[in-house]
Design an enzyme around this catalytic site. Structure first.
Site, mmCIF file in Angstrom:
data_model
loop_
_atom_site.group_PDB
_atom_site.id
_atom_site.type_symbol
_atom_site.label_atom_id
_atom_site.label_comp_id
_atom_site.label_asym_id
_atom_site.label_seq_id
_atom_site.Cartn_x
_atom_site.Cartn_y
_atom_site.Cartn_z
ATOM 1 N N GLU A 84 -47.823 2.494 -75.161
ATOM 2 C CA GLU A 84 -46.768 1.483 -75.266
ATOM 3 C C GLU A 84 -46.933 0.312 -74.303
ATOM 4 O OE1 GLU A 84 -45.588 1.975 -77.877
ATOM 5 O OE2 GLU A 84 -43.999 3.456 -78.054
ATOM 6 N N HIS A 141 -46.962 11.056 -70.879
ATOM 7 C CA HIS A 141 -47.105 11.546 -72.255
ATOM 8 C C HIS A 141 -47.007 13.053 -72.258
ATOM 9 C CE1 HIS A 141 -48.754 12.070 -76.305
ATOM 10 N NE2 HIS A 141 -48.354 10.826 -76.492
HETATM 11 N N1 ACO Z 1 -41.680 7.671 -65.163
HETATM 12 C C1 ACO Z 1 -41.188 8.474 -64.187
HETATM 13 N N2 ACO Z 1 -41.236 9.822 -64.225
HETATM 14 C C2 ACO Z 1 -41.826 10.363 -65.312
HETATM 15 C C3 ACO Z 1 -42.375 9.591 -66.353
HETATM 16 C C4 ACO Z 1 -42.285 8.205 -66.244
HETATM 17 N N3 ACO Z 1 -42.766 7.386 -67.188
HETATM 18 N N4 ACO Z 1 -42.884 10.427 -67.289
HETATM 19 C C5 ACO Z 1 -42.678 11.670 -66.862
HETATM 20 N N5 ACO Z 1 -42.031 11.645 -65.668
HETATM 21 C C6 ACO Z 1 -41.626 12.763 -64.852
HETATM 22 C C7 ACO Z 1 -40.217 13.239 -65.181
HETATM 23 O O1 ACO Z 1 -39.249 12.509 -64.482
HETATM 24 C C8 ACO Z 1 -40.297 14.688 -64.749
HETATM 25 O O2 ACO Z 1 -40.209 14.715 -63.339
HETATM 26 P P1 ACO Z 1 -39.476 15.953 -62.595
HETATM 27 O O3 ACO Z 1 -40.291 17.169 -62.959
HETATM 28 O O4 ACO Z 1 -39.553 15.562 -61.163
HETATM 29 O O5 ACO Z 1 -38.093 16.003 -63.169
HETATM 30 C C9 ACO Z 1 -41.737 15.076 -65.126
HETATM 31 O O6 ACO Z 1 -42.471 13.858 -65.139
HETATM 32 C C10 ACO Z 1 -41.820 15.742 -66.478
HETATM 33 O O7 ACO Z 1 -41.011 15.022 -67.414
HETATM 34 P P2 ACO Z 1 -40.844 15.484 -68.927
HETATM 35 O O8 ACO Z 1 -39.818 14.624 -69.578
HETATM 36 O O9 ACO Z 1 -40.659 16.966 -69.018
HETATM 37 O O10 ACO Z 1 -42.290 15.216 -69.454
HETATM 38 P P3 ACO Z 1 -42.773 14.950 -70.899
HETATM 39 O O11 ACO Z 1 -44.159 15.395 -70.951
HETATM 40 O O12 ACO Z 1 -41.865 15.491 -71.914
HETATM 41 O O13 ACO Z 1 -42.705 13.352 -70.908
HETATM 42 C C11 ACO Z 1 -42.432 11.283 -71.939
HETATM 43 C C12 ACO Z 1 -43.238 12.582 -71.908
HETATM 44 C C13 ACO Z 1 -41.057 11.561 -72.522
HETATM 45 C C14 ACO Z 1 -43.180 10.298 -72.819
HETATM 46 C C15 ACO Z 1 -42.302 10.710 -70.505
HETATM 47 O O14 ACO Z 1 -43.567 10.549 -69.905
HETATM 48 C C16 ACO Z 1 -41.522 9.397 -70.447
HETATM 49 O O15 ACO Z 1 -40.303 9.428 -70.464
HETATM 50 N N6 ACO Z 1 -42.233 8.230 -70.404
HETATM 51 C C17 ACO Z 1 -41.547 6.952 -70.373
HETATM 52 C C18 ACO Z 1 -41.190 6.509 -71.774
HETATM 53 C C19 ACO Z 1 -42.408 6.132 -72.608
HETATM 54 O O16 ACO Z 1 -43.296 5.424 -72.140
HETATM 55 N N7 ACO Z 1 -42.425 6.625 -73.854
HETATM 56 C C20 ACO Z 1 -43.506 6.380 -74.797
HETATM 57 C C21 ACO Z 1 -44.387 7.595 -74.915
HETATM 58 S S1 ACO Z 1 -45.766 7.302 -75.998
HETATM 59 C C22 ACO Z 1 -45.124 7.462 -77.558
HETATM 60 O O17 ACO Z 1 -44.216 8.191 -77.792
HETATM 61 C C23 ACO Z 1 -45.678 6.626 -78.629
#
Ligand code: ACO
Length: 362
Positions: A304, A246
């Protein structure tokens, strides 16, 4: 520059606050625990809309107004349901909502809040060759959504579970879809235009599109037989684990615990015990794999993961999970749109130009 507007404060709001370090969600002065399972969706919608419409009825009256709005949406859109059902269920719902009047009155707001709960069951039924079921204006919002889906009165336990879900996701700070809604509302466009922006942003898998893929992940892991190996392989390919991570929470999303408790209750009342136990094993494996793969970031279970289990147990197909999310979030969007229209200013940030200068172009 703030990549992804990380940590940028782009609005002042009285509606909700997300404490990402404490793992707390506050909605109009109430903790999530005070609302989820304790107040109905209509009551929480009233809480969110208070102060934004001069003709908002008393708290108890909103249930009836929302019921009337469901009936109105059904009657208005009945002639086009066949065409909407030819689209995928999210596009059909969005296209139906686009046909509602684009103004700023309470009646417009209530029709928009009612619409996902009416259109989703109608389109799902028509998609499987059944007749849509008319709303019951006297019923509770969640119970009526289930009745329109199943063609029969849902058990009180199931109706309560869906109602708790809708309340749990009703509002959540300045998330991507709420921000999109506020941007459009800031131009003083009507509520339908603003809500359509929210619907567009919600659809993506990084936001409200995640719970359907959670089910696909659980099914793929069940087939593969080993959660940790499957999850590690996904991360090695650069994929994200759906239902985890998140932008704001660095601890467990409090909504995940509320929804997990709801799924537990459903299971205790005769649901799929094995499915929950399996999901809990996958959740633990994912947390372990993510801790090792991304040691510099605290990636925890988000809303989720248990949304997927709850909506599956409630009988919604996975392609409609984002519709049900929208059915809950829409009252938050409407409240934010009105707050923006009444107290905000045109949202117009700047970009930094990093392209070629005119004299350098051949
Ligand atoms: N699985 C694997 N790696 C992840 C995940 C995940 N679920 N979430 C974050 N990361 C990693 C990224 O790959 C990245 O790694 P890196 O630095 O090695 O490249 C690092 O964490 C940061 O990623 P960002 O995209 O900058 O982080 P952000 O805080 O923007 O992420 C997000 C938030 C988009 C929700 C992310 O956690 C994600 O994609 N989760 C999976 C999708 C999901 O479950 N979405 C629902 C969110 S809840 C809602 O919106 C209601």
């Amino acid at each position: 520059m703030a990549n992804g507007l990380d940590e940028v404060v782009a609005a002042e709001t009285v509606l909700s606050d997300v404490d990402g370090l404490g793992g707390r969600l506050t909605i109009r002065g109430h903790s999530l625990a005070d609302l989820a399972g304790r107040r109905s969706y209509a009551q929480v919608a009233h809480l969110l809309l208070e102060g934004f419409f001069d003709d908002l009825p008393e708290d108890a009256g909103l249930k009836e107004s929302l019921g009337q709005a469901r009936a109105e949406v059904f009657e208005r859109l009945r002639p086009v349901l066949g065409a909407l059902a030819a689209l995928d269920v999210y596009s059909g719902m969005r296209a139906g909502m686009a046909l509602l009047p684009d103004r700023k009155t309470l009646a417009d707001a209530l029709r928009l809040i009612a619409a996902p709960a009416v259109l989703t069951p109608a389109l799902l039924r028509m998609g499987r060759g059944e007749q849509p079921v008319s709303p019951d204006a006297q019923a509770d919002h969640a119970a009526d959504m289930l009745r329109m889906l199943k063609g029969d009165t849902a058990s009180p336990a199931l109706a309560k579970a869906l109602d708790t879900y809708l309340v749990t996701v009703c509002d959540h700070g300045l998330n991507a879809s709420t921000f999109a809604t506020r941007v459009v509302a800031s131009t003083q466009a009507g509520l339908t235009s603003a809500i359509l922006a929210g619907l567009g942003a919600l659809k993506g898998p990084l936001h409200g599109g995640a719970p359907g893929p959670v089910i696909e992940m659980l099914d793929a892991i069940a087939e593969s037989g080993d959660a940790a190996t499957w999850l590690r392989a996904e991360i090695d390919c650069g994929e994200r684990i759906m239902g985890f991570g998140h932008r704001i929470y660095r601890v467990r999303d409090p909504r995940a615990d509320v929804l997990k408790a709801v799924v537990r209750k459903l299971v205790a009342a005769g649901g799929a015990v094995g499915r929950l136990a399996f999901a809990e094993t996958v959740e633990q494996a994912a947390l372990d794999v993510l801790r090792v793969a991304k040691p510099s970031r605290s990636i925890q279970t988000n809303v989720e993961f248990y949304t997927a289990l709850l909506l599956e147990a409630a009988g919604f197909p996975k392609e409609a999970f984002t519709n049900v999310f929208a059915a809950g979030r829409v009252c938050g969007w409407v409240a934010h749109a009105r707050e923006q229209q009444l107290t905000g200013r045109l949202i117009r940030p700047q970009s930094r130009y990093v392209g070629p200068l005119p004299e350098l172009v051949a």
